[in-house]
Design a protein around this motif. Structure first.
Motif, mmCIF file in Angstrom:
data_model
loop_
_atom_site.group_PDB
_atom_site.id
_atom_site.type_symbol
_atom_site.label_atom_id
_atom_site.label_comp_id
_atom_site.label_asym_id
_atom_site.label_seq_id
_atom_site.Cartn_x
_atom_site.Cartn_y
_atom_site.Cartn_z
ATOM 1 N N ASP A 1 -23.918 4.251 -22.355
ATOM 2 C CA ASP A 1 -22.582 4.073 -22.088
ATOM 3 C C ASP A 1 -21.982 3.488 -20.732
ATOM 4 O OD1 ASP A 1 -21.803 5.532 -24.469
ATOM 5 O OD2 ASP A 1 -21.640 7.586 -23.431
ATOM 6 N N LYS A 2 -22.853 3.677 -19.855
ATOM 7 C CA LYS A 2 -22.740 3.273 -18.318
ATOM 8 C C LYS A 2 -23.027 1.580 -18.621
ATOM 9 C CE LYS A 2 -23.964 6.994 -15.356
ATOM 10 N NZ LYS A 2 -24.839 7.474 -14.513
ATOM 11 N N ALA A 3 -24.186 1.155 -19.306
ATOM 12 C CA ALA A 3 -24.262 -0.172 -19.589
ATOM 13 C C ALA A 3 -23.144 -0.782 -20.114
ATOM 14 C CB ALA A 3 -25.937 -0.178 -20.226
ATOM 15 N N LYS A 4 -22.601 -0.097 -21.343
ATOM 16 C CA LYS A 4 -21.750 -0.757 -22.148
ATOM 17 C C LYS A 4 -20.391 -1.136 -21.218
ATOM 18 C CE LYS A 4 -20.711 -0.875 -26.360
ATOM 19 N NZ LYS A 4 -20.917 -1.996 -26.685
ATOM 20 N N ALA A 5 -20.201 -0.050 -20.312
ATOM 21 C CA ALA A 5 -18.984 0.011 -19.410
ATOM 22 C C ALA A 5 -18.912 -0.987 -18.491
ATOM 23 C CB ALA A 5 -18.768 1.103 -18.621
ATOM 24 N N GLU A 6 -20.420 -1.558 -18.018
ATOM 25 C CA GLU A 6 -20.372 -2.666 -17.018
ATOM 26 C C GLU A 6 -20.461 -3.940 -17.828
ATOM 27 O OE1 GLU A 6 -24.262 -1.933 -15.251
ATOM 28 O OE2 GLU A 6 -23.465 -0.193 -14.124
ATOM 29 N N GLU A 7 -20.560 -4.180 -19.055
ATOM 30 C CA GLU A 7 -20.626 -5.404 -19.694
ATOM 31 C C GLU A 7 -18.978 -5.692 -20.204
ATOM 32 O OE1 GLU A 7 -21.935 -4.443 -24.343
ATOM 33 O OE2 GLU A 7 -23.320 -4.949 -22.742
ATOM 34 N N ARG A 8 -18.149 -4.717 -20.204
ATOM 35 C CA ARG A 8 -16.808 -5.132 -20.809
ATOM 36 C C ARG A 8 -16.185 -5.843 -19.495
ATOM 37 N NH1 ARG A 8 -15.976 1.170 -22.380
ATOM 38 N NH2 ARG A 8 -17.308 1.199 -24.154
ATOM 39 N N PRO A 9 -15.363 -6.670 -19.931
ATOM 40 C CA PRO A 9 -14.633 -7.306 -19.036
ATOM 41 C C PRO A 9 -13.286 -6.391 -18.580
ATOM 42 C CG PRO A 9 -13.852 -8.048 -21.291
ATOM 43 C CD PRO A 9 -15.130 -7.139 -21.314
ATOM 44 N N ALA A 10 -12.963 -6.795 -17.526
ATOM 45 C CA ALA A 10 -11.784 -5.894 -16.838
ATOM 46 C C ALA A 10 -10.669 -6.138 -17.583
ATOM 47 C CB ALA A 10 -11.448 -6.424 -15.401
ATOM 48 N N PRO A 11 -9.837 -5.105 -18.017
ATOM 49 C CA PRO A 11 -8.505 -5.182 -18.794
ATOM 50 C C PRO A 11 -7.506 -6.095 -18.108
ATOM 51 C CG PRO A 11 -8.564 -2.814 -17.758
ATOM 52 C CD PRO A 11 -10.115 -3.744 -17.353
ATOM 53 N N THR A 12 -6.869 -6.937 -18.862
ATOM 54 C CA THR A 12 -5.703 -7.718 -17.997
ATOM 55 C C THR A 12 -4.401 -6.959 -18.082
ATOM 56 O OG1 THR A 12 -5.560 -8.887 -20.203
ATOM 57 C CG2 THR A 12 -6.999 -9.767 -18.526
ATOM 58 N N SER A 13 -3.648 -7.566 -17.518
ATOM 59 C CA SER A 13 -2.340 -6.637 -17.568
ATOM 60 C C SER A 13 -1.589 -7.659 -18.491
ATOM 61 C CB SER A 13 -1.653 -6.720 -16.137
ATOM 62 O OG SER A 13 -1.368 -8.073 -15.847
ATOM 63 N N ARG A 14 -0.890 -6.995 -19.324
ATOM 64 C CA ARG A 14 0.082 -7.650 -20.571
ATOM 65 C C ARG A 14 1.645 -7.671 -20.071
ATOM 66 N NH1 ARG A 14 -1.849 -5.977 -26.261
ATOM 67 N NH2 ARG A 14 -4.000 -6.354 -26.182
ATOM 68 N N LYS A 15 2.258 -8.734 -20.323
ATOM 69 C CA LYS A 15 3.592 -8.567 -19.880
ATOM 70 C C LYS A 15 4.329 -7.929 -20.944
ATOM 71 C CE LYS A 15 3.727 -13.146 -18.022
ATOM 72 N NZ LYS A 15 4.172 -14.758 -18.303
ATOM 73 N N LYS A 16 5.398 -7.182 -20.599
ATOM 74 C CA LYS A 16 6.137 -6.159 -21.341
ATOM 75 C C LYS A 16 7.114 -7.101 -22.438
ATOM 76 C CE LYS A 16 6.326 -2.163 -18.338
ATOM 77 N NZ LYS A 16 7.182 -1.127 -17.666
ATOM 78 N N ALA A 17 7.127 -6.502 -23.607
ATOM 79 C CA ALA A 17 7.982 -7.263 -24.523
ATOM 80 C C ALA A 17 9.288 -7.079 -24.242
ATOM 81 C CB ALA A 17 7.466 -6.788 -25.692
#
Length: 79
Positions: free
Chosen positions: A44-60
Protein backbone atom coordinates in the motif's frame (compact mmCIF):
# COMPACT_ATOMS: atom_id res chain seq x y z
CA UNK A 1 12.97 -5.38 -4.94
CA UNK A 2 10.86 -7.99 -3.20
CA UNK A 3 11.47 -9.02 0.38
CA UNK A 4 9.49 -11.78 2.05
CA UNK A 5 9.00 -12.21 5.78
CA UNK A 6 10.61 -15.26 7.35
CA UNK A 7 8.38 -18.29 6.99
CA UNK A 8 6.75 -16.93 3.82
CA UNK A 9 6.97 -19.09 0.72
CA UNK A 10 6.49 -18.31 -2.94
CA UNK A 11 3.71 -20.66 -3.99
CA UNK A 12 3.47 -19.77 -7.70
CA UNK A 13 4.50 -17.01 -10.06
CA UNK A 14 3.91 -16.10 -13.69
CA UNK A 15 5.04 -13.42 -16.08
CA UNK A 16 3.48 -11.99 -19.23
CA UNK A 17 4.49 -9.34 -21.75
CA UNK A 18 2.00 -7.73 -24.08
CA UNK A 19 2.17 -4.50 -26.07
CA UNK A 20 5.18 -3.20 -24.18
CA UNK A 21 3.66 -3.92 -20.75
CA UNK A 22 5.26 -6.49 -18.51
CA UNK A 23 3.38 -8.08 -15.62
CA UNK A 24 4.72 -10.33 -12.87
CA UNK A 25 2.19 -12.12 -10.66
CA UNK A 26 3.39 -13.72 -7.44
CA UNK A 27 1.38 -15.86 -5.05
CA UNK A 28 2.85 -16.00 -1.55
CA UNK A 29 1.87 -18.35 1.27
CA UNK A 30 2.17 -16.96 4.82
CA UNK A 31 2.44 -18.80 8.14
CA UNK A 32 0.19 -16.24 9.88
CA UNK A 33 -2.09 -13.30 9.14
CA UNK A 34 0.22 -10.72 10.75
CA UNK A 35 3.02 -11.46 8.29
CA UNK A 36 0.62 -11.05 5.40
CA UNK A 37 -0.76 -7.82 6.87
CA UNK A 38 2.75 -6.37 7.12
CA UNK A 39 3.46 -7.12 3.46
CA UNK A 40 0.09 -5.63 2.47
CA UNK A 41 0.97 -2.40 4.30
CA UNK A 42 4.29 -2.22 2.46
CA UNK A 43 2.54 -2.71 -0.88
CA UNK A 44 0.00 0.00 0.00
CA UNK A 45 2.83 2.43 0.82
CA UNK A 46 4.58 1.67 -2.48
CA UNK A 47 1.34 2.23 -4.45
CA UNK A 48 0.72 5.53 -2.63
CA UNK A 49 4.20 6.76 -3.57
CA UNK A 50 3.73 5.97 -7.27
CA UNK A 51 0.40 7.80 -7.60
CA UNK A 52 0.59 11.33 -8.97
CA UNK A 53 -0.46 14.15 -6.67
CA UNK A 54 -4.13 15.02 -7.06
CA UNK A 55 -4.77 18.11 -9.15
CA UNK A 56 -7.33 20.67 -8.15
CA UNK A 57 -10.34 20.86 -10.41
CA UNK A 58 -12.23 23.98 -11.28
CA UNK A 59 -15.77 24.02 -9.96
CA UNK A 60 -18.43 23.60 -12.60
CA UNK A 61 -20.39 26.74 -13.30
CA UNK A 62 -24.17 26.48 -12.76
CA UNK A 63 -26.10 26.59 -16.01
CA UNK A 64 -29.46 27.93 -14.85
CA UNK A 65 -30.73 31.32 -16.10
CA UNK A 66 -30.77 32.65 -12.53
CA UNK A 67 -26.99 32.12 -12.34
CA UNK A 68 -26.11 33.85 -15.61
CA UNK A 69 -24.89 37.42 -15.90
CA UNK A 70 -27.67 39.87 -16.85
CA UNK A 71 -27.71 41.10 -20.44
CA UNK A 72 -26.69 44.71 -20.91
CA UNK A 73 -29.70 46.20 -22.69
CA UNK A 74 -30.31 49.94 -23.03
CA UNK A 75 -32.86 51.43 -20.67
CA UNK A 76 -36.28 51.90 -22.24
CA UNK A 77 -36.87 55.44 -23.49
CA UNK A 78 -39.60 57.37 -21.76
CA UNK A 79 -41.87 59.70 -23.73
Amino acid sequence: MIWLNSGSKVKTYSATSRSGRHVLKIEVEYPDAMSMAYDMEQIDKAKAEERPAPTSRKKAQPRGVEHQKPLMLPAPEED
